[in-house]
Design a protein around this motif. Structure first.
Motif, PDB file in Angstrom:
ATOM      1  N   GLY A 176       1.728 -13.407  -3.755  1.00  0.00           N
ATOM      2  CA  GLY A 176       2.703 -12.331  -3.745  1.00  0.00           C
ATOM      3  C   GLY A 176       2.526 -11.421  -4.949  1.00  0.00           C
ATOM      4  N   ARG A 177       2.253 -12.009  -6.099  1.00  0.00           N
ATOM      5  CA  ARG A 177       2.027 -11.221  -7.321  1.00  0.00           C
ATOM      6  C   ARG A 177       0.869 -10.242  -7.122  1.00  0.00           C
ATOM      7  NH1 ARG A 177       1.472 -15.181 -10.707  1.00  0.00           N
ATOM      8  NH2 ARG A 177       3.646 -15.164 -11.338  1.00  0.00           N
ATOM      9  N   GLU A 178      -0.241 -10.717  -6.527  1.00  0.00           N
ATOM     10  CA  GLU A 178      -1.401  -9.842  -6.297  1.00  0.00           C
ATOM     11  C   GLU A 178      -1.064  -8.719  -5.318  1.00  0.00           C
ATOM     12  OE1 GLU A 178      -4.982 -13.130  -6.906  1.00  0.00           O
ATOM     13  OE2 GLU A 178      -3.996 -12.941  -4.958  1.00  0.00           O
ATOM     14  N   LEU A 179      -0.355  -9.048  -4.249  1.00  0.00           N
ATOM     15  CA  LEU A 179      -0.029  -8.025  -3.257  1.00  0.00           C
ATOM     16  C   LEU A 179       0.952  -6.987  -3.796  1.00  0.00           C
ATOM     17  CD1 LEU A 179       0.219 -10.248  -0.065  1.00  0.00           C
ATOM     18  CD2 LEU A 179      -1.574  -8.592  -0.617  1.00  0.00           C
ATOM     19  N   MET A 180       1.807  -7.418  -4.754  1.00  0.00           N
ATOM     20  CA  MET A 180       2.751  -6.469  -5.342  1.00  0.00           C
ATOM     21  C   MET A 180       2.115  -5.669  -6.480  1.00  0.00           C
ATOM     22  SD  MET A 180       6.407  -8.491  -5.193  1.00  0.00           S
ATOM     23  CE  MET A 180       5.867  -9.895  -6.172  1.00  0.00           C
ATOM     24  N   ALA A 181       1.244  -6.280  -7.270  1.00  0.00           N
ATOM     25  CA  ALA A 181       0.642  -5.595  -8.421  1.00  0.00           C
ATOM     26  C   ALA A 181      -0.617  -4.818  -8.033  1.00  0.00           C
ATOM     27  CB  ALA A 181       0.315  -6.601  -9.523  1.00  0.00           C
ATOM     28  N   ASP A 182      -1.544  -5.489  -7.341  1.00  0.00           N
ATOM     29  CA  ASP A 182      -2.817  -4.860  -6.984  1.00  0.00           C
ATOM     30  C   ASP A 182      -2.751  -4.159  -5.636  1.00  0.00           C
ATOM     31  OD1 ASP A 182      -3.763  -6.048  -9.323  1.00  0.00           O
ATOM     32  OD2 ASP A 182      -4.556  -7.795  -8.254  1.00  0.00           O
ATOM     33  N   GLY A 183      -1.902  -4.657  -4.764  1.00  0.00           N
ATOM     34  CA  GLY A 183      -1.749  -4.063  -3.450  1.00  0.00           C
ATOM     35  C   GLY A 183      -2.916  -4.376  -2.535  1.00  0.00           C
TER      36      GLY A 183
END
Length: 175
Positions: free
Chosen positions: A140-147
């Protein structure tokens, strides 16, 4: 490219040529509806619309109850340039549908950052057009930060992604 004529405004005084997927997916976020001479469409367009109707029926209860996150800046209604991305998310859950639309005069690629995911949970991001393809796995962190980078070659085209926790995706709920 295979396109259909769609209204540019409510009274149909102006129309544009759009990808069939764009027209169906633009109508899908909310209460799905299509109008016009559907019977007069070519067979390939009716087939594509049948697939979209089946997708909507499968996800209808989810879409109706979902919380919507607008992932792109708000622009005036008449501004049909750039990209629009909307994340529909279960109110108390971890699943989302990501609708991405490329409008006129936009670059072919756009990075879209999701919202309200669990930081450390792993998610499967699957392209609804390619159910047999392996989903992209990310936290989730990657999808929210890096997209996620979405590529749409033509103006007025669209994609839908299913975002589910990795365990749900492995259980076959993406197909």
């Amino acid at each position: 490219a295979e396109t259909i004529l769609a209204p540019w405004n409510a009274p149909w005084t102006t129309a544009i040529s759009v990808d069939v997927d764009f027209a169906a997916r633009a109508a899908m976020v909310g209460m799905f509806g299509l109008s016009g001479d559907l019977a007069g469409l070519p067979a390939w367009a009716r087939d594509r619309l049948r697939r979209h109707v089946a997708f909507y029926k499968r996800w209808r209860d989810f879409i109706v109850a979902a919380v919507a996150h607008l992932l792109t800046p708000i622009r005036p209604r008449a501004d049909r340039q750039g990209w629009i991305a909307i994340q529909l998310q279960e109110p108390q859950g971890d699943r989302s549908l990501l609708f991405v639309y490329r409008l006129d005069a936009a670059a072919a690629r756009r990075r879209i950052r999701l919202r309200e995911l669990a930081d450390d949970r792993r998610y499967a991001l699957a392209d609804a057009d390619q159910p047999a393809a392996p989903p992209r796995l990310a936290t989730g962190r990657e999808l929210m930060a890096d997209g996620v980078v979405v590529e749409l070659q033509a103006a007025f085209s669209a994609k839908v992604f299913v975002v589910e926790p990795e365990m749900a995706a492995c259980a076959g709920s993406l197909s």
